[in-house]
Design an enzyme around this catalytic site. Structure first.
Site, PDB file in Angstrom:
ATOM      1  N   GLU A  31      52.651  32.307  48.465  1.00 23.08           N
ATOM      2  CA  GLU A  31      51.227  32.125  48.834  1.00 23.08           C
ATOM      3  C   GLU A  31      51.470  31.389  50.349  1.00 23.08           C
ATOM      4  O   GLU A  31      52.000  30.539  50.781  1.00 23.08           O
ATOM      5  CB  GLU A  31      50.643  30.776  47.987  1.00 23.08           C
ATOM      6  N   LYS A  32      50.472  32.073  51.230  1.00 26.44           N
ATOM      7  CA  LYS A  32      50.592  32.027  52.616  1.00 26.44           C
ATOM      8  C   LYS A  32      49.764  30.748  53.134  1.00 26.44           C
ATOM      9  O   LYS A  32      50.253  30.110  54.106  1.00 26.44           O
ATOM     10  CB  LYS A  32      50.225  33.166  53.404  1.00 26.44           C
ATOM     11  N   GLY A  36      45.510  28.252  44.766  1.00 29.30           N
ATOM     12  CA  GLY A  36      43.822  28.294  44.234  1.00 29.30           C
ATOM     13  C   GLY A  36      43.121  29.185  44.587  1.00 29.30           C
ATOM     14  O   GLY A  36      42.058  29.400  44.175  1.00 29.30           O
ATOM     15  N   GLY A  37      43.418  30.061  45.909  1.00 27.56           N
ATOM     16  CA  GLY A  37      42.833  30.988  46.347  1.00 27.56           C
ATOM     17  C   GLY A  37      41.152  30.558  46.751  1.00 27.56           C
ATOM     18  O   GLY A  37      40.966  29.650  47.006  1.00 27.56           O
ATOM     19  N   GLY A 175      20.527  37.632  48.869  1.00 33.21           N
ATOM     20  CA  GLY A 175      20.073  36.658  47.780  1.00 33.21           C
ATOM     21  C   GLY A 175      20.688  37.120  46.406  1.00 33.21           C
ATOM     22  O   GLY A 175      20.000  36.530  45.521  1.00 33.21           O
ATOM     23  N   GLY A 179      24.168  33.501  47.683  1.00 35.77           N
ATOM     24  CA  GLY A 179      23.080  33.074  48.472  1.00 35.77           C
ATOM     25  C   GLY A 179      21.975  32.162  47.635  1.00 35.77           C
ATOM     26  O   GLY A 179      21.600  31.058  48.451  1.00 35.77           O
ATOM     27  N   MET A 304      34.582  40.678  40.770  1.00 37.97           N
ATOM     28  CA  MET A 304      35.096  39.628  41.566  1.00 37.97           C
ATOM     29  C   MET A 304      34.925  38.331  41.118  1.00 37.97           C
ATOM     30  O   MET A 304      34.031  37.751  41.911  1.00 37.97           O
ATOM     31  CB  MET A 304      34.888  40.092  43.053  1.00 37.97           C
ATOM     32  N   HIS A 307      37.463  34.163  36.347  1.00 35.48           N
ATOM     33  CA  HIS A 307      37.806  34.272  35.149  1.00 35.48           C
ATOM     34  C   HIS A 307      38.470  35.632  34.776  1.00 35.48           C
ATOM     35  O   HIS A 307      39.466  35.752  33.863  1.00 35.48           O
ATOM     36  CB  HIS A 307      36.679  33.694  34.079  1.00 35.48           C
ATOM     37  N   HIS A 428      21.050  20.121  15.896  1.00 32.98           N
ATOM     38  CA  HIS A 428      19.695  19.625  16.474  1.00 32.98           C
ATOM     39  C   HIS A 428      19.855  18.043  16.842  1.00 32.98           C
ATOM     40  O   HIS A 428      20.339  17.250  16.260  1.00 32.98           O
ATOM     41  CB  HIS A 428      18.678  19.920  15.381  1.00 32.98           C
TER      42      HIS A 428
END
Length: 447
Positions: A31-32, A36-37, A175, A179, A304, A307, A428
């Site tokens: 990982e650079k 968590g990316g 949108g 967005g 993308m 999950h 309920h």
């Protein structure tokens, strides 16, 4: 030699590494930047931390008095909101780092360069490491294109997380999910927001009735929404930006380009001869055209979502371990943290043959728990196959929709019959009874 090397410590990469370790494999991960990316550092986690603050601010301003709670002079401190955001990000990073140690995964904080199908050069250290299998989990970067890449100060989603003061006004180009979530955040604090969406309605991946409900919510916060148009140009004048849309000029303090992300495909990947179609191409076992190299997550340029990347990582790991598991994308949930939230899974109404399905909707306004919460907007919608009664799709627009969608995910994935789901006793008073009403179809009691 490692049995597997994972490039990228985002949701797909770190999950793949952990599962490989659980399966008894000797694993390294490169990982650079930070673990968590995009999700942890520039996407899911920081956005939701900010939106949690904005939702609370909205609740206090719009509902507190109705509930008998008297609060005077409500204000906000952006620096504290951003501190909360950064704390959420840091805790997520540290959690992943802990899991690497717990699972005895060797970590290299460096940039990985593929030399051949088994060898990786670590750019900073100059060290070479070898793996029997390699998983590409390089993630994605924000889409930026002309002329916006030539204009000083245009924001992408990455820049919002660095802001030190709120803009007085903002134009959001796009949108879609990104967005709409940022429009929700900024407008909650009274910022003048304009959204421009090229498609015929915002949230173009969702049905038009979903877009209409979210438009009602955004317009309540005075968001201006322009659909079916594109931003023809942007010019910076002093501290302001002048945008041209549909022949008119819009003056704003900030412009946010929120038109999505693209796969992060480096030159070494291309040079190795890995097949690329939009993103890195794989089969359903996440294998590329090079038999010991796999690809997962955003680098594939398909669905993308964090999950999805996580589960692709699990599938890749099991295939590396010798099992034959394939990805099933039929029941992927999509979630949007607008206010109210949106969640959907399976088929949308616009995708089905209306002659072959039943479509049932139940309004949030008819739900008892929603009334106690002063919630009115939204609905639950179920698409049922006429011939079999099976659930084909579920959409929810409601407070807590992102949590409630799992009932729909299970229904779609396991091809459950709507009548059987309606037979399950729902607690309920809860918002899940909105879903119950939709699953009851023509037998709905409370409408």
């Amino acid at each position: 030699m490692y049995e597997a090397i994972v490039i990228g410590g985002g949701p797909g990469g770190y999950v793949a590494a952990i599962r490989l370790s659980q399966l008894g494999k000797k694993v390294a991960i490169v990982e650079k930047e930070e673990f968590g990316g995009t999700c942890t550092n520039k996407g899911c986690i920081p956005t939701k931390a900010m939106l949690t603050a904005s939702h609370l601010f909205t609740e206090i301003n719009e509902k507190a008095k109705k509930f008998g709670i008297l609060v005077d002079n409500v204000s906000y401190d952006l620096s504290l909101i951003m501190k909360h955001m950064q704390k959420s990000v840091t805790m997520s990073r540290k959690g992943i780092e802990f899991l690497m140690k717990k699972n005895k995964i060797e970590v290299f904080k460096d940039k990985a360069i593929l030399k051949d199908k088994n060898t990786i050069l670590l750019e900073k250290s100059g060290q070479e490491i070898e793996g029997e299998n390699i998983i590409l989990a390089h993630g994605s970067v924000p889409v930026v294109f002309p002329p916006f890449d030539q204009i000083e100060g245009i924001w992408t989603s990455d820049d919002v997380f660095k802001m030190e003061k709120m803009p007085e006004s903002i134009l959001i180009i796009g949108g879609g999910v990104i967005g709409v979530e940022f429009a929700t955040f900024f407008s909650s604090f009274g910022i003048d927001v304009t959204i421009v969406e090229l498609a015929e309605h915002i949230l173009p991946n969702e049905d038009s009735d979903v877009a209409e409900e979210i438009k009602k919510a955004l317009k309540k916060n005075k968001v201006k929404i322009i659909e079916g148009e594109k931003v023809e140009g942007v010019e910076k004048k002093g501290e302001k930006y002048i945008a041209k849309v549909a022949g008119k000029e819009i003056e704003v303090e900030k412009v946010l380009l929120a038109v999505g992300r693209r796969p992060n495909i480096s030159e070494d990947i291309k040079g190795l001869g890995i097949e690329i179609e939009r993103g890195v191409k794989t089969d359903k076992r996440m294998r590329t055209n090079i038999d010991n190299i796999y690809a997962i997550g955003d680098i594939r340029g398909q669905i993308m979502l964090a999950h999805v990347a996580m589960y692709e990582g699990i599938v890749a790991a099991h295939n590396i371990a010798g099992e034959e598991i394939e990805m099933d994308y039929r029941a992927v949930p999509s979630i949007i943290f607008s206010n109210p939230e949106v969640a959907s899974v399976g088929k949308r109404e616009k995708e089905v043959d209306r002659e072959k399905v039943n479509i049932y909707k139940f309004p949030v306004s008819a739900n008892g728990r929603a009334r106690t919460m002063e919630e009115r907007l939204g609905f639950a919608k179920v698409i049922e196959e006429k011939e079999t009664g099976k659930v084909l799709g579920v959409t929810i627009v409601s407070a807590n929709a992102t949590d409630m969608i799992m009932e729909g995910v299970l229904g779609v994935k396991y091809e459950m019959v709507t009548e059987k789901i309606a037979e399950a006793i729902h607690p309920h008073p809860t918002l899940t009874e909105t879903l119950l009403g939709a699953f009851e179809g023509n037998w709905a009691i409370h409408i």
